[in-house]
Design a protein around this motif. Structure first.
Motif, mmCIF file in Angstrom:
data_model
loop_
_atom_site.group_PDB
_atom_site.id
_atom_site.type_symbol
_atom_site.label_atom_id
_atom_site.label_comp_id
_atom_site.label_asym_id
_atom_site.label_seq_id
_atom_site.Cartn_x
_atom_site.Cartn_y
_atom_site.Cartn_z
ATOM 1 N N LEU A 138 96.106 57.207 20.565
ATOM 2 C CA LEU A 138 96.886 58.442 20.710
ATOM 3 C C LEU A 138 96.287 59.578 19.882
ATOM 4 O O LEU A 138 96.132 60.709 20.367
ATOM 5 C CB LEU A 138 98.310 58.174 20.232
ATOM 6 C CG LEU A 138 99.378 59.118 20.751
ATOM 7 C CD1 LEU A 138 99.542 58.924 22.237
ATOM 8 C CD2 LEU A 138 100.702 58.850 20.058
ATOM 9 N N ILE A 139 95.922 59.263 18.639
ATOM 10 C CA ILE A 139 95.394 60.305 17.745
ATOM 11 C C ILE A 139 94.012 60.743 18.223
ATOM 12 O O ILE A 139 93.692 61.942 18.253
ATOM 13 C CB ILE A 139 95.350 59.793 16.285
ATOM 14 C CG1 ILE A 139 96.762 59.477 15.804
ATOM 15 C CG2 ILE A 139 94.708 60.822 15.368
ATOM 16 C CD1 ILE A 139 96.828 58.800 14.449
ATOM 17 N N PHE A 140 93.187 59.779 18.639
ATOM 18 C CA PHE A 140 91.861 60.136 19.155
ATOM 19 C C PHE A 140 91.982 60.985 20.416
ATOM 20 O O PHE A 140 91.246 61.965 20.596
ATOM 21 C CB PHE A 140 91.044 58.879 19.474
ATOM 22 C CG PHE A 140 90.452 58.197 18.270
ATOM 23 C CD1 PHE A 140 90.535 56.825 18.112
ATOM 24 C CD2 PHE A 140 89.785 58.935 17.295
ATOM 25 C CE1 PHE A 140 89.993 56.199 17.004
ATOM 26 C CE2 PHE A 140 89.237 58.310 16.183
ATOM 27 C CZ PHE A 140 89.340 56.944 16.037
ATOM 28 N N LEU A 141 92.913 60.621 21.281
ATOM 29 C CA LEU A 141 93.088 61.363 22.527
ATOM 30 C C LEU A 141 93.482 62.799 22.227
ATOM 31 O O LEU A 141 92.951 63.746 22.823
ATOM 32 C CB LEU A 141 94.150 60.681 23.399
ATOM 33 C CG LEU A 141 94.350 61.260 24.801
ATOM 34 C CD1 LEU A 141 93.078 61.126 25.618
ATOM 35 C CD2 LEU A 141 95.492 60.546 25.531
ATOM 36 N N ALA A 142 94.406 62.963 21.293
ATOM 37 C CA ALA A 142 94.827 64.317 20.897
ATOM 38 C C ALA A 142 93.641 65.095 20.335
ATOM 39 O O ALA A 142 93.461 66.278 20.638
ATOM 40 C CB ALA A 142 95.943 64.224 19.856
ATOM 41 N N GLY A 143 92.826 64.419 19.536
ATOM 42 C CA GLY A 143 91.648 65.079 18.966
ATOM 43 C C GLY A 143 90.642 65.475 20.026
ATOM 44 O O GLY A 143 90.090 66.568 20.012
ATOM 45 N N LEU A 144 90.413 64.578 20.979
ATOM 46 C CA LEU A 144 89.440 64.866 22.046
ATOM 47 C C LEU A 144 89.900 66.046 22.884
ATOM 48 O O LEU A 144 89.081 66.845 23.361
ATOM 49 C CB LEU A 144 89.261 63.630 22.937
ATOM 50 C CG LEU A 144 88.446 62.485 22.331
ATOM 51 C CD1 LEU A 144 88.614 61.206 23.133
ATOM 52 C CD2 LEU A 144 86.970 62.863 22.243
ATOM 53 N N GLN A 145 91.202 66.141 23.055
ATOM 54 C CA GLN A 145 91.712 67.217 23.905
ATOM 55 C C GLN A 145 91.639 68.588 23.228
ATOM 56 O O GLN A 145 91.807 69.612 23.885
ATOM 57 C CB GLN A 145 93.152 66.887 24.333
ATOM 58 C CG GLN A 145 93.185 65.783 25.379
ATOM 59 C CD GLN A 145 94.585 65.326 25.748
ATOM 60 O OE1 GLN A 145 95.538 65.606 25.039
ATOM 61 N NE2 GLN A 145 94.689 64.632 26.863
ATOM 62 N N THR A 146 91.387 68.605 21.927
ATOM 63 C CA THR A 146 91.249 69.905 21.239
ATOM 64 C C THR A 146 89.806 70.419 21.283
ATOM 65 O O THR A 146 89.549 71.561 20.901
ATOM 66 C CB THR A 146 91.673 69.792 19.760
ATOM 67 O OG1 THR A 146 90.803 68.847 19.113
ATOM 68 C CG2 THR A 146 93.125 69.373 19.623
ATOM 69 N N ILE A 147 88.861 69.588 21.743
ATOM 70 C CA ILE A 147 87.462 70.045 21.828
ATOM 71 C C ILE A 147 87.348 70.987 23.021
ATOM 72 O O ILE A 147 87.679 70.600 24.146
ATOM 73 C CB ILE A 147 86.497 68.853 21.983
ATOM 74 C CG1 ILE A 147 86.600 67.933 20.755
ATOM 75 C CG2 ILE A 147 85.063 69.342 22.170
ATOM 76 C CD1 ILE A 147 85.778 66.672 20.873
ATOM 77 N N ILE A 207 84.934 63.925 13.703
ATOM 78 C CA ILE A 207 84.877 63.293 12.366
ATOM 79 C C ILE A 207 86.174 63.442 11.577
ATOM 80 O O ILE A 207 86.674 62.470 11.019
ATOM 81 C CB ILE A 207 83.645 63.791 11.573
ATOM 82 C CG1 ILE A 207 82.409 63.060 12.110
ATOM 83 C CG2 ILE A 207 83.803 63.497 10.075
ATOM 84 C CD1 ILE A 207 81.108 63.441 11.468
ATOM 85 N N PRO A 208 86.758 64.650 11.514
ATOM 86 C CA PRO A 208 88.029 64.742 10.757
ATOM 87 C C PRO A 208 89.104 63.805 11.314
ATOM 88 O O PRO A 208 89.880 63.211 10.572
ATOM 89 C CB PRO A 208 88.440 66.211 10.927
ATOM 90 C CG PRO A 208 87.187 66.924 11.270
ATOM 91 C CD PRO A 208 86.346 65.957 12.036
ATOM 92 N N VAL A 209 89.141 63.674 12.647
ATOM 93 C CA VAL A 209 90.139 62.780 13.271
ATOM 94 C C VAL A 209 89.817 61.332 12.928
ATOM 95 O O VAL A 209 90.707 60.529 12.640
ATOM 96 C CB VAL A 209 90.170 62.982 14.808
ATOM 97 C CG1 VAL A 209 91.182 62.050 15.443
ATOM 98 C CG2 VAL A 209 90.494 64.432 15.140
ATOM 99 N N MET A 210 88.527 61.006 12.953
ATOM 100 C CA MET A 210 88.124 59.629 12.622
ATOM 101 C C MET A 210 88.492 59.290 11.181
ATOM 102 O O MET A 210 88.949 58.170 10.899
ATOM 103 C CB MET A 210 86.621 59.460 12.812
ATOM 104 C CG MET A 210 86.193 59.445 14.253
ATOM 105 S SD MET A 210 84.402 59.297 14.347
ATOM 106 C CE MET A 210 84.145 59.484 16.093
#
Lengths: 432, 292
Positions: B176-185, B213-216
């Motif tokens: 979920l967190i990675f998906l949210a991060g990817l969608q902000t790119i 990286i910050p999300v990771m």
């Protein structure tokens, strides 16, 4: 003006009536906290009956599982907020801590009133668990501090049908360790499981190990070990640890025994997948619920030695204590006297298939329960020994046996480890 | 006037501060106080022992350090296997694939399930004695009978089995967190890279990874903090500490409290554990700062 006076009059009238209602209600309510899910319905029935007889309301409150109940009691003790009646789950030293903190009413005078009539109604071993004797190591004034509600023994049970399938006599369970171990290869060959028990919960391992310790070296030497006079590296203790190695090597132990919880073990035995189980007398009610047609018998753990008799853990199963700070102390004691008398104990035994603490209530119990009750002659319990082993030692002891069963350590290695921890604890105690 | 304004502000925050103090600050300080005492959790008296509890933890309690090792092992598998899986699934769902909304819902179901339920369900699936033995039966039917095993009752495989089940349960949060991060790119970056002739792999290496990286780091810190505290899953899967093979710090703390009635020692263990987690989180944070 008239309207206002009428309103005032109505208000005063209601206030007086309300207060009168409160003054009429002088019977107290006794609150009892317990954890016994299988007995809650029976307790509620008895509470209604008692209220009908005496007008005193009894409020049984169930808190389960038992771990959660235990924590609730401790938290309530800290807040001086215990109910009128409660139970204590744990070792004798925990019981002693509650008594020292002034939470528990001493019941000796009540027990000995009327020529010891209340005291003499109980099985002596059931009462002994709730008693502190003279010169006990806990520093508690000698006396009786709890009321047993039922008794229990922890023994072995065996499936008669599976016995017959293995070519064994269902009426002659093994009496010696050799006979027991000889069944191992037959069990393995048949694809059945041998002995099941909740040995993922280590206290049951501790129980069986103590049984064999009493059988191999006798009570005095076991207690001398706890007192630090005999090392765990003594050959008799290595013989105790070796019993588990022999069981493991013979194939009599079920697979995955060390990760098994008791509920799973009960299911396996009730579903006729296991030939033996090591369980307490509460299992009668459990098996009845899971498989009413299960044919099984109770037996003592097979003896490893002829030198001393086999001892099993037994005594009071559950007990209730009276809160020493309760405003309803006297009523609480009266209720417990009523709860532990013949009629109520017989009702509880029949309704819940637990052994009654009242020795006059045994006449109407099922045969399988009677077999468990006969084990009371061989019963002992750590809570009546007067001394307690250090908790880290018990933990190392039980873990060590688990390691023997999974083939990681030898009996000698475990004995050495346990003794090291014991010596450290003794040194720490001397330094304090 | 200024004093009055200040007082008014303090009065507004007073309820929240009071609740926070009562339920967080005071218990936090109390734990430190108890850690310096020997106490059975019942008596009104506590015996001051100074740093003896901490000395025992660091110098004598091998079981404690074994539990830290076991928890670290589960955490390492979660940091690698679990988070890589979560990232790859999030990356797949971020692209235009069929039924991606369906996958988003499915992947988030395991984390919302109770750990007790997950443990009991997986015990039923894996266990060959009191379970359906599905894994072993599948291996046998595929001709891989030699791989069939007592996964939960063998000390060699019990901890890894617990770690894998934990990964199954936990990957949904990272997803979920990675998906949210990817969608902000910003999509324009990928388009610009495509126009400049970058391959999919180059776009992934030069755009996706650096911006993620910050999300990771966030996911890694949350993974460490969450996984090191696992214990409910272990109890429902394996029944307990299994001669120390599945022992974790929270179970050791519970054993000190409930099994041994050593509340002071349990508090000292809790403080030690907390310090270890703080140190690990700090190291991760510093490492990520250097990386950026």
């Amino acid at each position: 003006m008239l309207f206002k006076n009428v309103l005032l009059g109505i208000f005063v009238g209601f206030s007086v009536l309300g207060c009168s209602g409160q003054k009429c209600d002088t019977k107290p309510t006794i609150t009892i906290w317990h954890w016994m899910t299988d007995r809650d319905a029976a307790f509620q029935e008895l509470a209604k009956k008692y209220e009908t007889l005496t007008g005193v309301k009894v409020n049984f409150e169930l808190y389960d599982p038992s771990d959660a109940y235990s924590q609730k009691i401790r938290a309530a003790a800290q807040g001086i907020n215990l109910p009128d009646v409660f139970g204590i789950l744990g070792e004798k030293r925990d019981f002693a801590s509650f008594v020292k903190a002034g939470h528990i009413l001493e019941l000796t005078s009540y027990m000995e009133a009327n020529n010891n009539s209340w005291k003499n109604s109980f099985f002596p071993k059931a009462l002994a668990v709730n008693e502190f004797v003279s010169n006990n190591s806990y520093g508690i004034n000698p006396g009786i501090y709890g009321v047993p509600i039922d008794i229990m023994t922890i023994q072995m049970v065996y499936n008669k049908k599976l016995f017959a399938q293995l070519g064994l006599n269902p009426n002659h369970p093994p009496k010696t360790l050799k006979e027991f171990l000889d069944i191992g290869p037959k069990v393995k060959a048949s694809g059945m499981q041998g002995l099941v028990s909740g040995w993922g919960e280590v206290w049951m391992i501790d129980c069986l190990a103590n049984n064999y310790a009493f059988n191999i070296m006798g009570k005095d030497k076991v207690l001398a070990t706890i007192k630090g006079q005999v090392p765990y590296t003594d050959p008799d203790w290595i013989a105790v640890f070796s019993v588990f190695k022999q069981m493991k090597d013979s194939g009599i132990l079920a697979d995955g025994l060390v990760t098994m919880i008791n509920k799973s073990a009960e299911q396996l035995f009730a579903n006729e997948k296991a030939v033996f189980a090591f369980n307490g007398s509460w299992c009668v009610n459990v098996y009845k619920g899971m498989n009413p047609s299960l044919e099984y018998g109770a037996m003592l753990p097979p003896q490893a030695s002829d030198k001393f008799p086999m001892a099993i853990w037994g005594g009071a199963g559950s007990s209730f204590m009276v809160n020493a700070r309760s405003k309803n102390k006297e009523e609480a004691v009266k209720f417990l006297i009523w709860l532990s008398n013949n009629d109520q104990q017989t009702y509880l035994a029949q309704a819940t298939n637990n052994l009654p603490a009242n020795k006059n209530s045994l006449s109407k119990i099922p045969e399988i329960l009677a077999q468990f009750s006969r084990g009371m002659d061989s019963a002992t319990h750590p809570n009546i020994w007067g001394v307690s082993e250090f908790s880290p030692v018990i933990e190392t002891f039980d873990r060590g046996i688990q390691s023997i069963i999974i083939g990681e350590k030898t009996p000698e290695a475990v004995a050495s480890e346990v003794q090291n921890v014991k010596e450290r604890q003794i040194a720490k105690q001397k330094a304090q | 006037m200024k004093i009055k304004d200040t007082l008014e502000n303090y009065i507004f925050v007073l309820p929240a501060v009071s609740i926070f103090s009562i339920f967080y600050i005071i218990p936090f300080i109390w734990v430190f106080y108890l850690g310096l005492h020997s106490w059975d959790g019942i008596s009104f008296t506590k015996v001051f022992v100074g740093l003896e509890n901490f000395k025992e933890i660091f110098l004598q309690d091998k079981n404690w350090w074994q539990s830290i090792y076991n928890a670290s092992y589960i955490t390492l598998i979660a940091l690698t296997f679990q988070n890589i899986l979560a990232f790859m699934l999030a990356w797949a769902c971020d692209r235009e694939i069929k039924m991606k909304n369906f996958y988003r819902v499915i992947f988030f179901i395991p984390p919302v399930l109770s750990e007790v339920v997950v443990g009991m369900a997986w015990r039923f699936i894996i266990n060959d004695i009191d379970g359906a033995n599905i894994i072993n039966r599948t291996l046998i039917s595929l001709g891989l009978g030699q791989a069939a095993h007592n996964w939960l009752s063998d000390p060699q495989t019990a901890l890894t089995t617990v770690a894998i089940v934990h990964c199954w349960k936990g990957f949904g949060w990272g997803f979920l967190i990675f998906l949210a991060g990817l969608q902000t790119i910003p999509r324009e970056l990928y388009e610009a890279a495509r126009v400049d002739g970058a391959s999919a792999w180059q776009s992934f290496k030069k755009i996706t990874i650096p911006l993620m990286i910050p999300v990771m780091v966030l996911v890694a810190i949350l993974t460490v903090l969450g996984t090191m505290q696992v214990f409910v899953l272990i109890v429902s899967l394996v029944g307990g500490e299994f001669a120390g093979h599945t022992s974790v710090p929270v179970l050791r703390i519970l054993a000190s409290m409930r099994g041994s009635s050593r509340f002071g020692y349990a508090c000292a263990q809790g403080i030690t554990f907390g310090m270890i987690l703080i140190v690990i989180s700090f190291i991760q944070y510093r490492f990520s700062k250097k990386g950026q």
